[in-house]
Structure formats: structure tokens, C-alpha cells
Design a protein around this motif. Structure first.
Motif, PDB file in Angstrom:
ATOM      1  N   ILE A   1       0.845  -1.188   0.000  1.00 47.64           N
ATOM      2  CA  ILE A   1       0.000   0.000   0.000  1.00 47.64           C
ATOM      3  C   ILE A   1       0.884   1.244   0.000  1.00 47.64           C
ATOM      4  N   THR A   2       0.268   2.346  -0.345  1.00 50.82           N
ATOM      5  CA  THR A   2       0.915   3.652  -0.260  1.00 50.82           C
ATOM      6  C   THR A   2       0.130   4.503   0.742  1.00 50.82           C
ATOM      7  N   GLU A   3       0.502   5.756   0.854  1.00 49.17           N
ATOM      8  CA  GLU A   3      -0.218   6.637   1.768  1.00 49.17           C
ATOM      9  C   GLU A   3      -1.653   6.904   1.306  1.00 49.17           C
ATOM     10  N   SER A   4      -1.990   6.453   0.098  1.00 42.54           N
ATOM     11  CA  SER A   4      -3.357   6.610  -0.398  1.00 42.54           C
ATOM     12  C   SER A   4      -4.332   5.633   0.260  1.00 42.54           C
ATOM     13  N   PHE A   5      -3.831   4.630   0.963  1.00 44.00           N
ATOM     14  CA  PHE A   5      -4.705   3.627   1.580  1.00 44.00           C
ATOM     15  C   PHE A   5      -5.644   4.292   2.587  1.00 44.00           C
ATOM     16  N   ASP A   6      -6.920   3.963   2.465  1.00 42.21           N
ATOM     17  CA  ASP A   6      -7.918   4.561   3.352  1.00 42.21           C
ATOM     18  C   ASP A   6      -9.077   3.588   3.511  1.00 42.21           C
ATOM     19  N   PHE A   7      -9.979   3.924   4.413  1.00 43.61           N
ATOM     20  CA  PHE A   7     -11.147   3.064   4.649  1.00 43.61           C
ATOM     21  C   PHE A   7     -12.290   3.913   5.175  1.00 43.61           C
ATOM     22  N   ASP A   8     -13.508   3.376   5.022  1.00 46.28           N
ATOM     23  CA  ASP A   8     -14.680   4.090   5.523  1.00 46.28           C
ATOM     24  C   ASP A   8     -15.831   3.109   5.637  1.00 46.28           C
ATOM     25  N   TYR A   9     -16.811   3.505   6.425  1.00 46.78           N
ATOM     26  CA  TYR A   9     -18.037   2.720   6.565  1.00 46.78           C
ATOM     27  C   TYR A   9     -19.205   3.644   6.303  1.00 46.78           C
ATOM     28  N   SER A  10     -20.027   3.322   5.309  1.00 43.09           N
ATOM     29  CA  SER A  10     -21.215   4.102   4.979  1.00 43.09           C
ATOM     30  C   SER A  10     -22.434   3.352   5.463  1.00 43.09           C
ATOM     31  N   SER A  11     -23.286   4.038   6.209  1.00 40.83           N
ATOM     32  CA  SER A  11     -24.394   3.356   6.862  1.00 40.83           C
ATOM     33  C   SER A  11     -25.679   4.154   6.744  1.00 40.83           C
ATOM     34  N   GLU A  12     -26.656   3.590   6.051  1.00 35.30           N
ATOM     35  CA  GLU A  12     -28.002   4.136   5.962  1.00 35.30           C
ATOM     36  C   GLU A  12     -28.989   3.035   6.333  1.00 35.30           C
ATOM     37  N   GLN A  13     -30.258   3.391   6.437  1.00 38.30           N
ATOM     38  CA  GLN A  13     -31.249   2.402   6.853  1.00 38.30           C
ATOM     39  C   GLN A  13     -31.382   1.253   5.863  1.00 38.30           C
ATOM     40  N   ASP A  14     -31.224   1.539   4.565  1.00 38.77           N
ATOM     41  CA  ASP A  14     -31.462   0.516   3.541  1.00 38.77           C
ATOM     42  C   ASP A  14     -30.197  -0.083   2.950  1.00 38.77           C
ATOM     43  N   TYR A  15     -29.046   0.450   3.277  1.00 40.15           N
ATOM     44  CA  TYR A  15     -27.799  -0.108   2.770  1.00 40.15           C
ATOM     45  C   TYR A  15     -26.646   0.324   3.668  1.00 40.15           C
ATOM     46  N   ALA A  16     -25.624  -0.507   3.698  1.00 40.60           N
ATOM     47  CA  ALA A  16     -24.430  -0.186   4.480  1.00 40.60           C
ATOM     48  C   ALA A  16     -23.279  -1.045   3.974  1.00 40.60           C
TER      49      ALA A  16
END
Length: 430
Positions: free
Chosen positions: A305-320
Motif C-alpha cells: 500500500i501507499t499513503e493513499s490507503f484509506d477506509f470508511d463505513y457508509s451506513s443508511e437504513q437501507d444499505y451499508a
């Protein structure tokens, strides 16, 4: 006007639901020079299949919510952006999967700018000629996104994860779909989703709450609105597992881009349960893959990986879903290594010290963010639309235990829920 005090974060929220159904929230921040206002409708790119005011079932072209956002700035005899500029304000708008927001920031003439925001969003003006002209403008924007490797790898990941749910459709649509947009479609969508009862107005910054609430009441009471429509969104039933394991594309990139997605199986959570799952998962991701984690260090040292590596969690009622990734010389090896690291973490468990450190970091970062009116403006409405308050994040974080995070580790990181998107460098022939 109701008042809610959040003593722990030293914030006070004033709110009122007006007779036309508009929800108004005011967050005064004394001592701040800048004020933000955001006028948001619960209407985004996924809302293309619904029932109109008269009960007619309709499928509108993909990309119409974004197209409508663009057209709201065009008026018969005025230039909205120029008027904001004359008032010393910066204005903007955006469309996401489930909302469209119109906003401005200013340090002066708040009253004038707030009236302008309310007026232009509540005065639709579409003509056949202007709609046709806009198709060319948005077509160029679509072409630009098609050539953007970061956007391509992200959207392809959503297409890999979701088979039928419309989050897998480009927010701006395609050149083909927007070619079918008409002013009649725009008015139908506006009349369905832009009623005040489906909207929320937030003002955050330096102002006197009673005076601003009176201005908003007076503005809205001077206008006539039809009764609020019953909004019925029609969504397909989405399968629990990803649509496909992997999607690949070729574009002009230096290093390949690889994103890994983990599709949430359980949907339908609301309010506190949704918020707790969201924060617990984000804590888990920080513990497992944050820059101070052993996994990140191993991946970086091995040059996967490079410094571009990232992560996230998106959470709504109908999808996550969770997404993680970045630039990598070897996408397949990165995927295999992350899968192996997840399994190893499941066997080892969450270290108590790592958990406490990540939780303190999360709380500290959030508290610092409250010093930014931009942060509050960008986050407040999405929390409200999910039945939560932004200012309850700290007590919710404090309630999360190591056991909660470990439970999420096992119930969320399931190999069968994983999908991969890769963008590689195009060959000379391509």
C-alpha cells in the motif's frame, strides 16, 4: 421553538416544525465569524422509482436528481450565484444517493442570504430549451467522471456489491439516461420531493436564534404550498450477498487501484441502533487498519500500500458497506493479505489497549470537529434524516465496549460478503 441542550459537548440546538412541515434547526456558535446554512431535501439519485402526487407509479431517468439540482440555479430573470456573490456569500449544492442539499456560507448579510436560499430553492423554473442546453453541460461532467480512476474504482465496487438496489447507479446518470429528461419529469420530481415537509433547514454559526427563526417563519408564511404529498419510494428487493466477486477496468493510472468492499447483510436498523452500529464499525476499522495499527505497518513496509490507503463505513437504513483500499502494485496480493489479516485478527481478538486508544482518539477527533461550522453543517442533516442527533455521538461512543467491537469483527467481516474493484493501467492498444 424547542430548545435542546447537549451539556457534554456544550451545544444548544433550537428547532421548530413550521405549519408547512419544514423542519428548522438552529445551532448558534457565538464567537464564530462564519455562518453556514444548508437547505436539504430527502431526495437523491436512488429515488428514481416512486408514486407521484396523484398516485401514478413512475420511473424517471437515472441522474434526474442531480440534473434537477443543476437546474434549480437557473431563473427567468435573475442570477442566483451572482446575488449570493453580491452579498459576500459563497454558495454551492450537491446531490448524493439519498439527499440533495443547497448551501451557502457568509460572514455578513445573513438575513439577505437566508431569504435568497429559501426563495430560489422554492421557485422552480424549467424550460425545454434550458433543459436541452443542460444535457450538454452535464454530459461533459459525466465524461469527466468516466475518466476519473478514483471514481471508477469506487462506483465499480458498488456495482459489484449491489445487484438491484439503485446505489449501484451513477449519481449523474449516463449520457443516454439524461437524454430522456424533460421539463415535465423535472416538475414531477420537484413537486414530489421538494415539498417543505420533506425538507430540513439548518443554520449554524453566529446569530441570534429568535431573530433567525422569525425570519424563516416570515419567509415561509408568505408563500402558498399545496398539501404535502404522500411519498412512496419503490425499491427492488436486494439480495444479502454481493452481486459479483470482482470487477476490473482499465484507465490511465500509474499504479493499479484496488478497493475492497464488505456488504452489510442486515438492513433496516434505525435511530440509536443504526448510530451505534455505525460508530462501532468505524472503531473496528480504525483498530484494524488505522495508520497506528500493526496491519497498516506491515502492509506499508511490504510496499503493498501507499499513503493513499484509506477506509470508511457508509451506513443508511437501507444499505451499508465498508470500503478500503488505494494504490497498490499488486491488487491480488493486497486482497489476499487483507483477508488473511482479518482472519488472524478474529483468532487473536481485539486488544483492550488498542480499543481504549482508538476510542479516545475517536472522541477527541469528534470534539475538535465541533469547532468547525463546516463539519456541523455537513454532518447534522444526515444524522437527522436517520433519526439521530449529531451531538449524541460522544455518549454513544462512550457506551461502546470492546466486546461490542469484537462482535462486529465477526458479524461484519465475512468473506462471502466481500467484493473487489480494480482499475489497472490501460495498455497502449486501449
Amino acid at each position: 421553538m424547542q430548545t435542546t441542550k447537549f451539556e457534554q459537548v456544550n451545544e444548544t440546538v433550537y428547532n421548530e416544525t413550521l405549519p408547512n412541515g419544514l423542519q428548522v434547526y438552529l445551532v448558534p456558535k457565538q464567537g464564530f465569524s462564519k455562518t453556514y446554512a444548508v437547505f436539504t431535501t430527502r431526495y437523491g439519485s436512488i429515488d428514481s422509482h416512486f408514486r407521484t402526487r396523484n398516485g401514478e407509479e413512475i420511473n424517471v431517468p437515472d441522474g434526474i436528481a442531480h440534473f434537477l439540482e443543476h437546474k434549480m440555479f437557473e431563473k427567468k430573470d435573475r442570477d442566483v450565484m451572482h446575488e449570493f456573490s453580491k452579498n459576500g456569500a459563497s454558495c454551492n449544492a450537491f446531490t448524493s444517493f439519498n439527499r440533495t442539499a443547497y448551501l451557502f456560507s457568509c460572514t455578513d448579510k445573513l438575513d439577505d442570504n437566508l431569504n435568497l436560499l429559501l426563495d430560489y430553492v422554492q421557485e422552480p423554473y424549467f424550460t425545454d430549451a434550458s433543459v436541452e442546453k443542460e444535457k450538454g453541460i452535464i454530459g461533459q461532467e459525466i465524461t469527466m467522471y468516466d475518466d476519473n480512476p478514483d471514481w471508477k474504482v469506487y462506483m465499480n465496487l458498488l456495482k459489484a456489491m449491489y445487484k438491484d438496489y439503485p446505489i449501484n447507479i451513477e449519481i449523474a446518470g449516463t449520457i443516454e439516461t439524461i437524454s430522456h429528461i424533460t421539463k415535465e419529469y423535472l416538475y414531477q420530481c420537484y413537486e414530489t420531493f421538494y415539498h417543505p415537509a420533506n425538507m430540513l433547514l439548518l443554520v449554524v454559526g453566529s446569530f441570534e436564534p429568535e431573530a433567525i427563526m422569525k425570519l424563516i417563519r416570515d419567509n415561509q408564511s408568505s408563500k402558498e404550498f399545496s398539501p404535502a404529498p404522500q411519498i412512496t419510494r419503490l425499491f427492488p428487493t436486494e439480495q444479502p450477498e454481493p452481486a459479483q466477486a470482482k470487477i476490473e477496468a482499465s484507465l490511465a493510472v500509474g499504479l493499479p487501484k484496488c478497493m475492497i468492499g464488505i456488504k452489510e447483510r442486515e438492513q433496516g436498523l434505525t435511530k440509536e441502533a443504526l448510530l451505534k452500529r455505525d460508530l462501532t464499525t468505524k472503531l473496528l476499522l480504525d483498530i484494524a487498519f488505522g495508520t497506528s495499527s500493526a496491519v497498516y505497518e506491515r502492509l506499508y513496509d511490504s510496499e503493498l500500500i501507499t499513503e493513499s490507503f484509506d477506509f470508511d463505513y457508509s451506513s443508511e437504513q437501507d444499505y451499508a458497506y465498508t470500503i478500503m483500499g488505494g494504490d497498490t502494485p499488486d491488487p491480488e496480493k493486497l486482497v489476499q493479505t487483507i483477508q488473511a489479516e482479518i482472519e488472524q485478527l478474529k483468532q487473536k481478538g481485539i486488544d483492550q489497549d488498542d480499543f481504549e486508544r482508538a476510542k479516545r482518539k475517536k472522541i477527541g477527533n469528534f470534539l475538535r470537529s465541533l469547532n468547525s461550522v463546516e463539519f456541523i453543517a455537513n454532518q447534522f442533516t444526515s444524522f437527522k434524516f436517520n433519526g439521530n442527533d449529531l451531538f449524541t455521538v460522544v455518549p454513544t461512543l462512550e457506551s461502546i465496549t470492546r466486546e461490542d467491537v469484537e462482535k462486529r469483527l465477526h458479524e461484519h467481516f465475512i468473506s462471502g460478503q466481500m467484493a473487489v474493484s480494480i482499475v489497472r493501467s490501460a495498455s497502449p492498444q486501449e
